[in-house]
Design an enzyme around this catalytic site. Sequence first.
Site, mmCIF file in Angstrom:
data_model
loop_
_atom_site.group_PDB
_atom_site.id
_atom_site.type_symbol
_atom_site.label_atom_id
_atom_site.label_comp_id
_atom_site.label_asym_id
_atom_site.label_seq_id
_atom_site.Cartn_x
_atom_site.Cartn_y
_atom_site.Cartn_z
ATOM 1 N N ASP A 27 126.295 130.952 -23.912
ATOM 2 C CA ASP A 27 127.331 130.375 -24.708
ATOM 3 C C ASP A 27 127.801 131.169 -25.941
ATOM 4 O O ASP A 27 127.016 131.058 -26.779
ATOM 5 C CB ASP A 27 126.945 128.951 -24.769
ATOM 6 C CG ASP A 27 128.196 127.984 -25.615
ATOM 7 O OD1 ASP A 27 128.358 128.111 -26.841
ATOM 8 O OD2 ASP A 27 128.684 127.207 -24.870
ATOM 9 N N TYR A 32 131.611 132.456 -34.405
ATOM 10 C CA TYR A 32 130.042 133.003 -34.441
ATOM 11 C C TYR A 32 129.944 134.462 -34.928
ATOM 12 O O TYR A 32 129.128 134.718 -35.595
ATOM 13 C CB TYR A 32 129.047 132.994 -33.138
ATOM 14 C CG TYR A 32 129.206 131.593 -32.642
ATOM 15 C CD1 TYR A 32 129.582 130.398 -33.418
ATOM 16 C CD2 TYR A 32 128.751 131.245 -31.185
ATOM 17 C CE1 TYR A 32 129.183 129.130 -32.593
ATOM 18 C CE2 TYR A 32 128.530 130.071 -30.637
ATOM 19 C CZ TYR A 32 129.138 129.018 -31.348
ATOM 20 O OH TYR A 32 128.915 127.643 -30.761
ATOM 21 N N LYS A 61 135.069 130.103 -26.482
ATOM 22 C CA LYS A 61 135.794 129.009 -27.358
ATOM 23 C C LYS A 61 136.996 129.370 -28.092
ATOM 24 O O LYS A 61 136.728 130.359 -28.809
ATOM 25 C CB LYS A 61 134.777 128.179 -28.245
ATOM 26 C CG LYS A 61 133.490 127.599 -27.374
ATOM 27 C CD LYS A 61 132.518 126.900 -28.535
ATOM 28 C CE LYS A 61 131.283 126.612 -27.790
ATOM 29 N NZ LYS A 61 130.346 127.779 -27.676
ATOM 30 N N HIS A 92 137.153 124.607 -29.189
ATOM 31 C CA HIS A 92 135.919 124.645 -30.035
ATOM 32 C C HIS A 92 135.804 123.337 -31.058
ATOM 33 O O HIS A 92 134.709 122.614 -31.222
ATOM 34 C CB HIS A 92 135.855 125.674 -31.174
ATOM 35 C CG HIS A 92 134.493 125.966 -31.634
ATOM 36 N ND1 HIS A 92 134.102 127.149 -31.933
ATOM 37 C CD2 HIS A 92 133.501 125.043 -31.829
ATOM 38 C CE1 HIS A 92 132.839 127.186 -32.397
ATOM 39 N NE2 HIS A 92 132.430 126.154 -32.310
#
Length: 296
Positions: A27, A32, A61, A92
């Site tokens: 994932d 990130y 996302k 997200h």
Amino acid sequence: MSLKQAPPGVVEASVEVALKAGYRHIDCAYCYGNEAEVGAGLKNAFAAGICKREDVFLTGKVWNTYHTRVEEALDISLRDLEVDYLDLFLIHSPVAYNPNGNIPNSRCCPARDVDWSHSHIDTWKDMEFLLSTGKVRAIGVSNYSEKYLRQLLPHCKVVPAVNQIENHPLLPQSEIISLCKEKGILVEAYSPFGSTGSPLMSDAAVNAMARRHGVSPGTVLLSWHVCAGRVAKSVTEQRIVENLKVVELTDEDVKELEEVPERNGGITRFIHMGSISGFLIRILGQWHRRICQMTE
């Protein structure tokens, strides 16, 4: 461990370790800040013959600043991950940010520049379009409360395959989970152990249960999630391998875990959209197969 703060090389190596250990669901998310490193880890694993692209279930996302540029967000993730498609692409968060008013992947702004003029329903329509491009196999949402999901569902041509939310014994989120089950939406949990330093790992009942089963408190919590289709995050080799070891919990065990909030001061949310970081690596198993079955 938060991969946002991890030194260079850690995420790449973690992906390889996880795939060697048998994990097949990774994932990711643009915000990130490590999708290129994930992509490097995947490339290494493919080259080493550990697995093939078709063996791995990849999730991405669309970040809040890209709600009006959904396909652009997808293309950035595909480029960084060095793949041609994602198995699952999520919104997200239902809240759009001003694309010109924030650092592109910023999640820690003291005052978030929310774009109140844009509806997450419009974002979802753009997500549905992506299915026709062949660049995503399934679409879903993340951080959707019951309120937001009820707003969205009447406008869906395609029902979200997944809703990814914070979920653990201290935050059971029974209302949204019940709605998701009613609508055939798979619930995925992030922060399944609560968070680093959460009271779950030191809870007396959790530790007593761990001793009875001869496992760690983390394995007990992971087993609770696996029973309900929820999953774990890790970056270290020991934890990645250990996370594959789950035990079968009794009805009494589950009841004890359901009573954890009463022993720890009530319902507790550890993760907010201003502080989520890291990526989740998920085991290929019955819940991976459920996603595939839902999107065939």
